[in-house]
Design a protein around this motif. Structure first.
Motif, PDB file in Angstrom:
ATOM      1  N   THR A 174       0.790  -1.239   0.000  1.00 15.43           N
ATOM      2  CA  THR A 174       0.000   0.000   0.000  1.00 15.43           C
ATOM      3  C   THR A 174       0.813   1.275   0.000  1.00 15.43           C
ATOM      4  O   THR A 174       0.275   2.337  -0.310  1.00 15.43           O
ATOM      5  CB  THR A 174      -0.889   0.066   1.248  1.00 15.43           C
ATOM      6  OG1 THR A 174      -0.046   0.121   2.417  1.00 15.43           O
ATOM      7  CG2 THR A 174      -1.815  -1.131   1.341  1.00 15.43           C
ATOM      8  N   GLY A 175       2.073   1.197   0.434  1.00 14.92           N
ATOM      9  CA  GLY A 175       2.815   2.444   0.629  1.00 14.92           C
ATOM     10  C   GLY A 175       2.393   3.172   1.887  1.00 14.92           C
ATOM     11  O   GLY A 175       2.824   4.295   2.120  1.00 14.92           O
ATOM     12  N   TYR A 176       1.547   2.555   2.679  1.00 14.04           N
ATOM     13  CA  TYR A 176       1.159   3.006   4.027  1.00 14.04           C
ATOM     14  C   TYR A 176       0.270   4.254   4.077  1.00 14.04           C
ATOM     15  O   TYR A 176      -0.280   4.568   5.125  1.00 14.04           O
ATOM     16  CB  TYR A 176       2.378   3.276   4.922  1.00 14.04           C
ATOM     17  CG  TYR A 176       3.334   2.124   5.093  1.00 14.04           C
ATOM     18  CD1 TYR A 176       3.078   1.114   6.034  1.00 14.04           C
ATOM     19  CD2 TYR A 176       4.493   2.028   4.340  1.00 14.04           C
ATOM     20  CE1 TYR A 176       3.969   0.058   6.205  1.00 14.04           C
ATOM     21  CE2 TYR A 176       5.387   0.971   4.511  1.00 14.04           C
ATOM     22  CZ  TYR A 176       5.115  -0.001   5.442  1.00 14.04           C
ATOM     23  OH  TYR A 176       6.004  -1.040   5.618  1.00 14.04           O
ATOM     24  N   LYS A 177       0.136   4.974   2.966  1.00 17.32           N
ATOM     25  CA  LYS A 177      -0.577   6.251   3.074  1.00 17.32           C
ATOM     26  C   LYS A 177      -2.038   6.030   3.460  1.00 17.32           C
ATOM     27  O   LYS A 177      -2.573   6.713   4.335  1.00 17.32           O
ATOM     28  CB  LYS A 177      -0.474   7.014   1.747  1.00 17.32           C
ATOM     29  CG  LYS A 177      -1.017   8.413   1.867  1.00 17.32           C
ATOM     30  CD  LYS A 177      -0.890   9.230   0.599  1.00 17.32           C
ATOM     31  CE  LYS A 177      -1.670  10.525   0.755  1.00 17.32           C
ATOM     32  NZ  LYS A 177      -1.793  11.256  -0.501  1.00 17.32           N
ATOM     33  N   ILE A 227      -3.203   3.477   4.949  1.00 17.85           N
ATOM     34  CA  ILE A 227      -3.232   2.932   6.309  1.00 17.85           C
ATOM     35  C   ILE A 227      -3.239   4.090   7.307  1.00 17.85           C
ATOM     36  O   ILE A 227      -4.032   4.108   8.260  1.00 17.85           O
ATOM     37  CB  ILE A 227      -2.040   1.982   6.529  1.00 17.85           C
ATOM     38  CG1 ILE A 227      -2.256   0.686   5.724  1.00 17.85           C
ATOM     39  CG2 ILE A 227      -1.835   1.673   8.019  1.00 17.85           C
ATOM     40  CD1 ILE A 227      -1.080  -0.262   5.701  1.00 17.85           C
TER      41      ILE A 227
END
Lengths: 732, 143, 258
Positions: B123-126, B128
């Protein structure tokens, strides 16, 4: 539009967030055995003996296989891969024997008791040294360690370089990158009483595994069924048949019981294919007014010990090399080589991140040398809509100008930090990638069936595979839009296996939304027509709901089943022998702008902000598109800044998440995504593929920003603090 | 070895070998496969569970250390078929891709604003981060 | 993991007796390091002796002439302790740089020190604070200054039958800092770590990951660079580590003694 363009939550997200999704690790069949592979600890050697007699004494052992127990079938592009090695090992991790036992500890114990004698041979790990005269040859029947050479040329390169106002050149070194999907590799095999195999396999290519594995096992592909569990990430790693799939099947046949073969994380790191180590030597020439004149590349790509997709990455490099920017002359040579290391495979971007690190760095160098703004320089040479390139690429929709302008508008030069040892800079890099399939096999097709039932619910059965990107949701939105029903009334049969699903090449090349999406759209359109025909035949009013129409049709004695199938194969061609041709029905452009802060005393560069603008044709689901871009940016940031396989005597020294550093949540910069919608004429509702492009330009954009901040040009990934520090020191 | 603990609110009595880990027992004896095993060496966070309310990695806890404890796995967050607000936020904000890391990520996010001990490769954490902020906004409006 | 015998002693004496039995016996504190080594088959054990059920080994206590930190105190408890934060706020900063929240909730200060990794993050700040290790063995209790505790990578001066029970920190408050240099911003191991503290007018300095053990060095850039002996490894070269020592020590000293 009602469904297309909506931020519909992923249809499988609730199950995944509830822990209910079932990955290969979660499958348990009655009587199932656990398998372990005994692997070579010698990087290159002649196998003298493999003695399994002591292993049989471990309680719970049900099957043991060595090379002499299995069909001697080799597969792969170079026909050099076998399930178990009999005469020679060519890398640490080569499969020597396999055990199935009632529990995993027994299987491990049995493997530890197998006595292997290997006579070591000289080994070669370096991708340049492997071509030198006298280097140990891995596959003696091939004569040398050269796997293949890819050539491409257009225009008069020599003349262009001769007249250029500015020529830049450099050597760019790229490391192996691990996919490091969070879900480890595995497979579960079971045979029925008719001798038919079911393989539960998180593969990206169910129909190609059906063909290749059948060949490896010496059975008919008709007797092989592939079922895909939820896939815990893939990124290209599961795009080929690898030995563990064959081993699981062979053990299950031998043991007469289902067998589950799961990799440990360590095995995943040490033995699963990686993005190839690559060296790109590149020269680029431009005229004084900023007109791009020529490019000349000489590239070396590692295949590792056995040939998988790594050897084909130059095919995508060539596609970019011949098509990207209006460049009147270009010459390209890439050689792929065997070394005594981990095999290399497909990885998101497939050669393009490697090539474009060099190309986009030199675009920046030329812009600086010619005192041009890097974005203006790119705009001057940008591809335009409705253009045929010298490589034979047919460009239709093209948002190159828009993505460059978007980054120019949003990327501002930051204020200088107060601390004198911190320097800030900005950089940009662009990407060109296939966005409408990629004809690397003779077929680039996908089939789909859409049926509508008596309750008004539509079921989509499609050949495509979800690896987390949201295929299922995008297909549901496309079907819903075409049928004129809500997304909540569409199901996508993702649990279906190769017996049920129609043909698809696999999930790769950013092709699924475009190719499978077109197939689903065509099938849905036909199903819709059937419904409307039924409505007319039954004389039902235009506002009669779909369920009522379908029910009436299905309850009529001469009624017709509301179900339609379609096949979509894009209007493209494979490249010819000279690597010219139009492999994709659409192309996509993107541009990343980044801001970095460099500590010039330690060399540590931190990416603070990223603007990622991409021509997506049309976003079927903007939330999922953003997810692909953000995920690609961060994976590319890992490749550029953190990740490398440190090899010593052929063994990866950092095969754990602690030392193979994929980015964590605190490493993520502020990311702003810009979706440019150009409405592709061939794409479903105008959409183009976007899975891969976002991983490509982030690395060179960071390198260009580091150059802007410090004046130092990085030509090797990852750009670790130590590497940046060395360059800074050398520049003083 | 006899072990008594509470799992997702239910009392559980086990008789298991002491060299096994809590994560192994939850997955393989209790069928709670939402406890994902991503590395088994405590580096990825996929096997995170709440242990007396605190996130821990269940791959690095021997089962005897769970004696008397209250353990919550991802399966225990869903109450009466209704998702926990964190699960709902992850779904709505697009924070789920392949999903393998997500159960551990959600459980860690219950305690941490920035779940730095959980790796995600998709996801690239963004999204999240957006999901966690959304959950905080909904459940702690005053904060 | 291979099977092993498992013991849960209820007192330090019982643990010492179990440890003295024949065989490859190991004590377990948090277990976050031990289990990794057992899973990777780097170590083999006959018996694991779990110390967690022994009363008195966990917790932080003000004992007037020193602050006592039990060996089994979890790292996150160190991070949360108001007592420690009121005197040595940089201990909290140190803990927040270690591992992940999940691992900090399980691993212990005693485990971190007894593993004797050259890069053990707890060591440099405690070296600056003149911490004293308290150990018990068959011959009774003894104390060892932390500066004399490490014997090499993975080795301490504890005798085979001895168990670390706690750490005594002299009571004087200190202004300090901990700088950890690594690639990722969490869950990473230090290439170099530096702790500096000013206790009264006394400036102290300690280094991690640049010698076979964490080391206390005189508080100057030149001395720090002279006394470190870094190696080339998978994380960084010796040459680079030495340069980072130079930079970080300068920054650390500027922070605590401007």
């Amino acid at each position: 539009m009602k469904s297309v363009g909506e931020r519909v939550p992923k249809l499988d997200a609730a199950d995944k967030a509830a822990g209910k999704a079932r990955y290969v690790q979660d499958l348990r069949l009655p009587g199932m055995l656990e398998a372990k592979v005994l692997r070579s600890t010698v990087p290159h050697g002649r196998i003298v003996s493999v003695d399994v007699s002591e292993a049989w004494k471990v309680r719970g052992v049900r099957a043991i296989l060595t090379a002499k127990d299995i069909p001697a079938k080799a597969w792969g592009y170079a026909k050099d891969t076998t399930a178990l090695k009999g005469d020679r090992v060519r890398r640490i991790g080569d499969e020597l024997a396999a055990v199935a036992a009632t529990d995993i500890e027994a299987a491990i114990e049995a493997c530890e008791r197998i006595k292997v004698v290997i006579e070591p041979l000289p080994a070669v790990y370096d991708i340049e040294a492997t071509l030198a005269p006298g280097a140990p040859v891995l596959h003696e029947s091939k004569g040398s360690n050269l796997v293949q050479t890819h050539h491409y040329e257009h225009g008069d390169v020599a003349a262009a370089f001769a007249k250029a106002a500015k020529v830049v050149e450099g050597t760019f070194t790229l490391p192996a990158q691990q996919h490091a999907a969070l879900g480890p590799v595995g497979a579960v095999a079971e045979w029925d009483a008719n001798g038919r195999l079911t393989l539960h396999d998180p593969t990206q290519i169910p129909f190609l595994v059906q063909r290749d594995l059948a060949e490896a096992l010496d059975i008919s592909p008709a007797d092989l069924r592939i079922v895909q569990p939820a896939i815990g990430g893939a990124f290209g790693a599961r795009l080929d048949l690898y030995p563990h799939e064959a081993i699981a099947a062979l053990l299950a046949r031998k043991a007469g019981a289902p067998v589950r073969l799961l990799f440990s994380r360590d095995e995943d790191f040490q033995t699963d294919p990686v993005r190839p180590r690559t060296i790109v030597k590149l020269r680029t020439a431009a005229a004084a007014d900023g007109t791009l004149l020529a490019r000349d590349a000489d590239i070396l790509v590692d295949c590792g010990a056995y040939v998988s997709w790594g050897s084909m990455t130059p095919v995508v490099m060539v596609n970019t090399f011949g098509n990207f920017y209006q460049c009147p002359a270009a010459k390209f040579r890439a050689r792929t080589v065997w070394t005594n290391t981990q095999p290399t495979g497909a990885f998101r971007g497939f050669g393009n991140p490697e090539l474009l690190f060099a190309v986009e760095t030199q675009m920046d160098e030329l812009a600086r040398a010619l005192k041009l703004d890097p974005i203006e320089f790119r705009l001057k040479n940008a591809n335009r809509p409705e253009e045929v390139t010298p490589a034979g690429g047919r460009i239709t929709s093209c948002g190159f100008k828009e993505v460059l302008e978007a980054v120019k508008a949003k990327l501002k030069r930051p204020a200088a930090p107060a601390e004198p040892h911190l320097k800030r800079g900005i950089g940009v890099a662009a990407v060109f990638h296939v966005g409408g399939g990629a004809r690397i096999y003779r077929s680039d097709g996908c089939g789909a069936t859409v049926k509508v039932d008596d309750f008004g619910k539509a079921t989509v059965i499609v050949g495509a595979t979800d690896i987390g990107q949201g295929m299922e949701t995008a297909m549901a939105q496309i079907a819903a839009e075409e049928l004129g029903i809500p997304v909540s009334m569409v199901r996508v049969a993702t649990q279906a296996d190769t017996d049920v699903r129609p043909w698809d090449v696999g999930v790769h090349a950013s092709r699924t939304t475009f190719i499978a999406g077109n197939a689903v759209r065509l099938a849905a359109k036909e199903a819709k027509k059937q419904i409307e025909d039924a409505r007319a035949a039954l004389k039902l009013p235009p506002d009669a709901p779909v369920d009522k129409v379908v029910r009436a049709e299905h309850f009529r004695q001469k009624g017709r089943l509301i179900s339609a199938s379609a096949f979509y194969d894009p209007p493209t061609s494979m490249v010819d022998k000279a690597n010219h041709g139009n492999v994709s029905a659409a192309y996509t452009w993107g541009c990343h702008g980044v801001e970095v802060e460099v500590d010039v005393e330690t060399g540590q560069a931190v990416v603070k902000r990223v603007v990622a603008a991409h021509d997506v044709g049309r976003a079927i689901n903007p939330m999922l598109v953003e997810g692909q871009i953000e995920g690609g940016v961060v994976q590319g940031l890992g490749y550029a800044m953190f990740e490398e396989c440190v090899l010593k005597d052929g063994r990866m020294q950092n095969g754990f998440f602690l030392d193979y550093r994929i980015p964590g949540i605190k490493d993520v910069p502020d990311i702003e995504t810009v979706l440019v919608e150009t409405g592709d004429p061939e794409g479903p509702f105008g959409a183009k593929g976007i899975g891969e492009a976002p991983i490509v330009p982030i690395g060179p954009a960071i390198a260009n920003a580091i150059a802007d901040a410090t004046g130092v040009r990085m030509r090797e990934f990852p750009m670790t603090p130590e590497r940046v520090w060395r360059e800074l020191r050398n520049s003083r | 070895m006899k072990i008594n603990l509470t799992v997702n609110g239910h009392a559980v009595a086990l008789d298991v070998a002491p060299h096994r880990t809590l994560g192994d027992v939850l997955r393989n004896d209790l069928g709670l496969t939402g406890v994902r095993e991503g590395c088994s060496t405590g580096d990825c966070g996929a096997c995170t569970v709440l242990f007396n309310g605190t996130p821990i990695v269940s791959c690095l806890m021997l089962i005897p250390d769970a004696e008397g404890a209250s353990v919550v796995t991802i399966e225990g967050l869903t109450k009466d078929g209704r998702p926990d607000p964190m699960q709902a936020a992850f779904v709505e904000k697009g924070a789920v891709q392949c999903g393998f890391c997500i159960p551990g990520m959600i459980l860690a996010s219950k305690a941490e604003d920035v779940p730095e001990g959980n790796l995600c490769r998709c996801t690239g954490y963004k999204k999240i981060q957006e999901a966690i902020r959304e959950e905080r906004r909904r459940t702690r409006p005053q904060a | 993991m291979r099977e092993f015998r498992y013991e849960e002693p209820r007192s330090v004496d019982e643990a010492i007796a179990l440890l003295a039995k024949p065989g490859r016996n190991r004590v377990m504190a948090g277990g976050t390091d031990l289990l990794v080594r057992l899973k990777r088959r780097e170590w083999t054990v006959d018996t694991v002796i779990n110390l967690k059920r022994i009363p008195g080994l966990r917790g932080i206590e003000d004992r007037k002439d020193h602050v006592f930190v039990g060996a089994l105190t979890h790292l996150d408890e160190i991070g949360r302790s108001e007592l420690l934060a009121s005197r040595w706020p940089f201990l909290r900063e140190t803990v927040h740089e270690m591992g992940s929240p999940q691992v900090r909730a399980m691993s212990t200060v005693g485990g971190n020190l007894c593993n004797a990794s050259p890069a053990a993050d707890m060591a440099p700040p405690l070296l600056c604070l003149d911490a004293v290790m308290v150990a018990r063995g068959p011959l009774g209790e003894r104390t060892v200054p932390l500066t004399a505790f490490f014997a090499g990578p993975g080795k301490t001066v504890l005798a085979p039958g001895e168990i670390l029970t706690g750490i005594r920190i002299p009571p004087a408050p200190a202004k300090g800092c901990f700088i950890k240099f690594c690639t990722r911003r969490a869950m990473d191991l230090a290439f170099v770590s530096v702790a500096a503290a000013k206790v009264g007018s006394d400036v102290r300095l300690a280094l991690g990951a640049v010698a076979p053990t964490p080391i206390r060095v005189p508080p100057s850039v030149e001395e720090a660079v002279k006394r470190c002996s870094p190696i080339d490894d998978v994380r960084a070269s010796a040459e680079y580590r030495r340069e980072i020592v130079r930079v970080l020590v300068r920054r650390a000293l500027a922070k605590v003694a401007p």
